[in-house]
Design a protein around this motif. Structure first.
Motif, PDB file in Angstrom:
ATOM      1  N   ALA A  17       0.812  -1.210   0.000  1.00  0.00           N
ATOM      2  CA  ALA A  17       0.000   0.000   0.000  1.00  0.00           C
ATOM      3  C   ALA A  17       0.852   1.270   0.000  1.00  0.00           C
ATOM      4  O   ALA A  17       0.435   2.292  -0.532  1.00  0.00           O
ATOM      5  N   TRP A 266      -8.044   1.869   0.561  1.00  0.00           N
ATOM      6  CA  TRP A 266      -6.582   1.930   0.623  1.00  0.00           C
ATOM      7  C   TRP A 266      -6.103   1.873   2.079  1.00  0.00           C
ATOM      8  O   TRP A 266      -5.158   1.156   2.403  1.00  0.00           O
ATOM      9  N   SER A 269      -6.392  -1.591   3.447  1.00  0.00           N
ATOM     10  CA  SER A 269      -5.289  -2.436   2.976  1.00  0.00           C
ATOM     11  C   SER A 269      -4.008  -2.150   3.750  1.00  0.00           C
ATOM     12  O   SER A 269      -3.278  -3.066   4.135  1.00  0.00           O
TER      13      SER A 269
END
Length: 302
Positions: A17, A266, A269
């Motif tokens: 990420a 995001w 993650s």
């Protein structure tokens, strides 16, 4: 690349990420290394493990003596038992000195609500370089100042042809900063949703989404806005124009929710890599009933 290879050889994993983040986990021991060129933050769950990582660094590289985190990439860090305060006071003072605005008259808001700035308002600046320099500096400053997000986003839209009105609006932001130089983000050490990697209760991650439908009178494009909290700590925010014209307030709000969802995905993650437990369903708050119903409808999503 040499540093990256050293970390990988030391059983760190590179985050998918965030490419600048390296993670090492062994049982209850977690170490995070955040790298930006030659500035490095090392933190973790056990001080002895952190010391071992720093010793390995010093054996392989020439580094300064490690110190507690006080300053990183222009961001000042003040720590206490209750939490951590992030601000850019020195950066603001340097900017005010550079623009001769240190003794300017203070204002309580960064941007006036009326009249609205337009592309054609005011006479064009003979030399737009100072305007562009100031707005560029403000963009970096908004890392710790969500209260500047909309104003900076708006001023950035006139970089190609700034006028006297735009310059006066930029100076208003500087006058606002002169009175709020110590403002920033406070990250609480504990809260009802405290951050514990191995806590039995998941950390609450939630976002607030909004849109200004056809708020730009030049092209009638809406502006997205969101802020995301981890517990009671704000960790991500944005104010940005949409890519096209929305034909209804519901469409504008739905696009804003979609942007917020992408950011939450995001972050989810990232936190899974950090071994932080999150609830399976994350929450977004939206004040438009039509957009809320559209989000819940599995068919009409085109």
């Amino acid at each position: 690349m040499d540093l990256k290879q050293h970390l990988l050889d030391s059983d760190f994993t590179n985050s998918l990420a965030d490419a600048s983040l390296f993670i090492h986990g062994s049982g209850s021991h977690l170490i995070y290394v955040l790298v930006y060129v030659d500035d490095i933050i090392v933190t973790g769950t056990h001080s002895r493990t952190i010391d071992a990582v720093l010793t390995a660094f010093s054996d392989r590289f020439s580094i300064k003596d490690p110190v507690d985190l006080h300053y990183f990439l222009g961001i000042e860090v003040s720590r206490s038992k209750r939490g951590m305060h992030l601000m850019q006071r020195k950066y603001i003072h340097d900017l005010l000195l550079k623009t001769n605005m240190s003794d300017a008259k203070l204002v309580s808001t960064p941007l006036s609500t009326t009249p609205k700035l337009t592309l054609t308002s005011g006479a064009p600046l003979a030399d737009p370089s100072q305007y562009r320099s100031v707005v560029g500096s403000l963009q970096y400053l908004s890392f710790t100042r969500p209260d500047l997000s909309y104003a900076v986003s708006r001023l950035s839209q006139f970089m190609h042809r700034p006028t006297q009105d735009h310059w006066q609006a930029a100076k208003r932001v500087l006058r606002y900063l002169a009175g709020t130089s110590t403002h920033g983000i406070y990250l609480h050490a504990s809260s009802p949703n405290s951050l514990h990697c191995f806590s039995t209760s998941p950390v609450k991650l939630h976002g607030f989404s909004d849109a200004d439908w056809a708020g730009d009178t030049d092209d009638y494009i809406s502006t997205n806005g969101y802020v995301i909290y981890l517990g009671r700590n704000p960790i991500s925010w944005s104010s940005k124009k949409q890519s096209g014209v929305a034909r209804s307030s519901t469409e504008a709000e739905y696009r804003a929710v979609a942007k917020t969802t992408a950011e939450l995905c995001w972050l989810s993650s990232l936190y899974s890599e950090l071994r932080i437990q999150l609830p399976s369903a994350l929450v977004i708050y939206c004040d438009n009933i039509g957009a809320t119903y559209l989000c819940a409808n599995p068919v009409f999503h085109s």
